[in-house]
Structure formats: structure tokens, C-alpha cells
Design a protein around this motif. Sequence first.
Motif, PDB file in Angstrom:
ATOM      1  N   LEU A  47       0.823  -1.202   0.000  1.00  0.00           N
ATOM      2  CA  LEU A  47       0.000   0.000   0.000  1.00  0.00           C
ATOM      3  C   LEU A  47       0.861   1.257   0.000  1.00  0.00           C
ATOM      4  N   GLU A  48       1.937   1.268   0.791  1.00  0.00           N
ATOM      5  CA  GLU A  48       2.829   2.426   0.826  1.00  0.00           C
ATOM      6  C   GLU A  48       3.513   2.623  -0.523  1.00  0.00           C
ATOM      7  N   THR A  49       3.924   1.535  -1.157  1.00  0.00           N
ATOM      8  CA  THR A  49       4.567   1.620  -2.462  1.00  0.00           C
ATOM      9  C   THR A  49       3.592   2.157  -3.502  1.00  0.00           C
ATOM     10  N   ALA A  50       2.371   1.680  -3.473  1.00  0.00           N
ATOM     11  CA  ALA A  50       1.367   2.158  -4.426  1.00  0.00           C
ATOM     12  C   ALA A  50       1.086   3.644  -4.218  1.00  0.00           C
ATOM     13  N   ALA A  51       1.070   4.083  -2.986  1.00  0.00           N
ATOM     14  CA  ALA A  51       0.833   5.500  -2.708  1.00  0.00           C
ATOM     15  C   ALA A  51       2.007   6.346  -3.181  1.00  0.00           C
ATOM     16  N   ASP A  52       3.235   5.840  -3.010  1.00  0.00           N
ATOM     17  CA  ASP A  52       4.412   6.584  -3.459  1.00  0.00           C
ATOM     18  C   ASP A  52       4.450   6.688  -4.982  1.00  0.00           C
ATOM     19  N   ALA A  54       1.948   6.852  -6.925  1.00  0.00           N
ATOM     20  CA  ALA A  54       0.836   7.659  -7.401  1.00  0.00           C
ATOM     21  C   ALA A  54       1.068   9.156  -7.184  1.00  0.00           C
ATOM     22  N   ARG A  55       2.199   9.516  -6.599  1.00  0.00           N
ATOM     23  CA  ARG A  55       2.481  10.940  -6.367  1.00  0.00           C
ATOM     24  C   ARG A  55       2.699  11.669  -7.693  1.00  0.00           C
ATOM     25  N   LEU A  56       2.212  12.894  -7.778  1.00  0.00           N
ATOM     26  CA  LEU A  56       2.401  13.706  -8.966  1.00  0.00           C
ATOM     27  C   LEU A  56       3.721  14.457  -8.904  1.00  0.00           C
ATOM     28  N   GLU A  57       4.134  14.834  -7.687  1.00  0.00           N
ATOM     29  CA  GLU A  57       5.384  15.559  -7.499  1.00  0.00           C
ATOM     30  C   GLU A  57       6.295  14.741  -6.610  1.00  0.00           C
ATOM     31  N   PRO A  58       7.584  14.732  -6.890  1.00  0.00           N
ATOM     32  CA  PRO A  58       8.500  13.997  -6.013  1.00  0.00           C
ATOM     33  C   PRO A  58       8.593  14.675  -4.650  1.00  0.00           C
ATOM     34  N   ILE A  59       8.960  13.897  -3.673  1.00  0.00           N
ATOM     35  CA  ILE A  59       9.110  14.434  -2.321  1.00  0.00           C
ATOM     36  C   ILE A  59      10.359  15.303  -2.296  1.00  0.00           C
ATOM     37  N   ALA A  60      10.219  16.567  -1.881  1.00  0.00           N
ATOM     38  CA  ALA A  60      11.345  17.485  -1.826  1.00  0.00           C
ATOM     39  C   ALA A  60      11.992  17.393  -0.458  1.00  0.00           C
TER      40      ALA A  60
END
Length: 68
Positions: A47-52, A54-60
Motif C-alpha cells: 500500500l505504501e509503495t502504491a501510494a508513493d 501515485a504521487r504527482l510531485e516527487p518528495i522534496a
Amino acid sequence: MTKVVNLNQFRKKTAKAERVKQAETNRRLHGRTKAERAQDALQKKKLETAADHARLEPIADSDDENTP
């Protein structure tokens, strides 16, 4: 006539019944097998991988935002 009861034995019997009842409750709450825990961990990771993904912007990183 009434039956004579040893109060010490009665006390021990009721205490044991309470311990058995508490043990049953604890088994229901905490008694999971290693396979069940591993399956839950795998599902959480998916679930965490699927959520990551699905992000539109990378984590800054917080350090990149403060640099001029």
C-alpha cells in the motif's frame, strides 16, 4: 443441610477462572501467528509503495528548499 466449602479453595478457584478469562481475552487481542504478521507487513508495504508511485510531485528534501 448445606455443603461445607473450603474458602481458600473457593478463592483460588475463582482467581484461576479470572486468569483463564483474561488469558482468552489476551489471545484474541494479541495472539497472531508469525505468518499473519508477515502478511500484514507485506500488505502495508504494498500500500505504501502504491501510494508513493501515485504521487504527482516527487518528495522534496527540506534542505533543498532552504538553499538560495
